[in-house]
Design a protein around this motif. Structure first.
Motif, PDB file in Angstrom:
ATOM      1  N   LYS A  62      30.186  24.472  15.176  1.00 22.01           N
ATOM      2  CA  LYS A  62      30.380  24.527  13.723  1.00 22.01           C
ATOM      3  C   LYS A  62      31.055  23.253  13.197  1.00 22.01           C
ATOM      4  O   LYS A  62      30.849  22.872  12.038  1.00 22.01           O
ATOM      5  N   THR A 104      28.261  20.669  13.015  1.00 25.28           N
ATOM      6  CA  THR A 104      27.351  20.930  11.894  1.00 25.28           C
ATOM      7  C   THR A 104      27.786  20.179  10.638  1.00 25.28           C
ATOM      8  O   THR A 104      26.956  19.671   9.883  1.00 25.28           O
ATOM      9  N   GLY A 118      24.519  29.642  17.759  1.00 26.80           N
ATOM     10  CA  GLY A 118      24.975  28.727  16.717  1.00 26.80           C
ATOM     11  C   GLY A 118      24.359  27.350  16.805  1.00 26.80           C
ATOM     12  O   GLY A 118      24.489  26.549  15.875  1.00 26.80           O
ATOM     13  N   PHE A 168      22.328  26.170  13.924  1.00 27.84           N
ATOM     14  CA  PHE A 168      22.966  25.720  12.691  1.00 27.84           C
ATOM     15  C   PHE A 168      22.978  24.193  12.588  1.00 27.84           C
ATOM     16  O   PHE A 168      23.062  23.638  11.488  1.00 27.84           O
ATOM     17  N   GLU A 215      20.405  22.738  10.356  1.00 26.80           N
ATOM     18  CA  GLU A 215      20.576  22.875   8.911  1.00 26.80           C
ATOM     19  C   GLU A 215      21.506  21.810   8.340  1.00 26.80           C
ATOM     20  O   GLU A 215      21.741  21.785   7.128  1.00 26.80           O
ATOM     21  N   SER A 216      22.023  20.965   9.186  1.00 28.53           N
ATOM     22  CA  SER A 216      22.957  19.935   8.733  1.00 28.53           C
ATOM     23  C   SER A 216      22.272  18.926   7.817  1.00 28.53           C
ATOM     24  O   SER A 216      21.070  18.647   7.946  1.00 28.53           O
TER      25      SER A 216
END
Length: 273
Positions: free
Chosen positions: A185, A188, A216, A219, A222-223
Motif C-alpha cells: 500500500k 501504491t 494487494g 492495487f 491502479e497507481s
C-alpha cells in the motif's frame, strides 16, 4: 589599486610567493602523510582488536544461545560490562550476532533477538538510522530488518524516498521484509520514478523473503505512477500470480499507455500459456 598594479609589474612578489608556496606544499604533504599513517595504524589496531573480540564474543554468545544466559547475567561479568561501553566492541558484536541470526532458526534465533534488544544494541541501530551518512543509514536498516524490529517500519519506509538509490532500495527491501504484503500500500502511493534496477531489487526482495500472501499486489496496477504499475505487472509475472489475471486484463483494456499495454499483454501471455 595603482600600487598593487605596480607591485605586480615589478616582480618583487615572485620570490616570497614561491617560498611561501613551497612551505605550504611541504606542510600539507607532511599533514597528509601523518593522516595516512594514523589511518593505517587505526586499521591495524582494529584488526587486532577484532580478532580478540571475536574470541570473547564466541564465548559470550555460546552461553547466551546454548546455556540460556540472559544479558543481565552476562552484564554482571565486569570484563564484559566494561567492553560493552566500547563503541567498536559493540559494532563487532552487532555484526557477529547478525551473522549468527542468519544461521539459526526457532528458539535460538529468538534468544539472539532478545539479546539484541536487552543489550541496547537496538538503540545503536536507531541512532545510526538518524545519521546524516547514507551508508550508516543502510547499515542501521539492515540491522533492524534482520531482527524484525517492526516499530522501525515507519522510519524505514520514510527513507524509501531518499535521493540515494542504494539507500532507497535498502529501505524498500527492509520494509517488505518487515511488513510483507502490507508494504504494497505504500508502494501504491509512491510518487518517485522507480527505475528498472530498483524494480528488480524490489522483486528480488519479494522472492527472497518468500512473501506468501500477495493480496494487494493488484492495487499497484491502479497507481497513477506508471513505474509503479510496471512494477506491479513484473511482480505478477515473476511470482506467477495467475489469480491476478483479471486485473491485468482490465489494465490492458483501459490503459492509454502503449508501453503498459504491451507489458500487460506479455504478462497475460506468460500466465495463460
Amino acid at each position: 589599486m595603482e600600487k598593487l598594479w605596480n607591485l605586480y609589474k615589478s616582480d618583487d612578489w615572485v620570490h616570497p610567493f614561491l617560498i611561501v608556496s613551497i612551505y605550504i606544499f611541504i606542510a600539507a604533504s607532511f599533514i597528509l602523510y601523518l593522516l595516512i599513517i594514523a589511518s593505517r595504524n587505526k586499521k591495524i589496531r582494529q584488526t587486532k582488536l577484532k580478532i580478540e573480540y571475536d574470541v570473547l564474543i564466541d564465548t559470550l554468545m555460546s552461553s547466551v544461545i546454548f546455556e540460556d544466559s540472559s544479558f543481565t547475567i552476562v552484564s554482571e561479568n565486569q570484563k564484559f560490562k566494561k567492553l560493552f561501553e566500547n563503541t567498536y566492541f559493540r559494532e563487532v558484536l552487532t555484526e557477529s550476532i547478525i551473522n549468527l541470526h542468519k544461521n539459526y532458526e526457532g528458539v535460538y534465533a529468538q534468544k539472539i533477538e532478545q539479546f539484541y534488544k536487552d543489550s541496547g544494541l537496538i538503540n545503536d541501530s536507531f541512532k545510526k538510522l538518524r545519521s546524516l551518512k547514507w551508508e550508516v543509514k543502510c547499515k542501521a536498516i539492515s540491522e533492524l530488518a534482520e531482527f524484525k524490529i517492526t516499530e522501525a517500519f515507519t522510519d524505514i519506509i520514510s527513507l524509501s524516498n531518499a535521493r540515494n538509490k542504494t539507500l532507497k532500495v535498502t529501505a524498500i527491501s527492509a520494509a517488505i521484509k518487515l511488513a510483507g504484503a502490507e508494504s504494497i500500500k505504500y508502494l501504491t502511493s509512491y510518487t518517485d520514478s522507480i527505475d528498472d534496477w530498483t524494480q528488480l531489487n524490489i522483486i528480488g526482495a519479494f522472492k527472497k523473503h518468500d512473501i506468501g500472501d500477495t493480496k494487494g499486489v493488484e492495487f499497484l496496477l491502479e497507481s497513477e505512477n506508471t513505474t509503479v504499475v510496471a512494477l506491479g505487472l513484473k511482480l505478477i509475472k515473476e511470482l506467477k500470480l495467475t489469480q491476478k489475471v483479471p486485473f491485468v486484463e482490465q489494465l490492458a483494456n483501459k490503459t492509454p499507455n502503449l508501453m503498459l499495454q504491451n507489458e500487460a499483454q506479455s504478462v497475460l501471455q506468460t500466465l495463460t500459456v
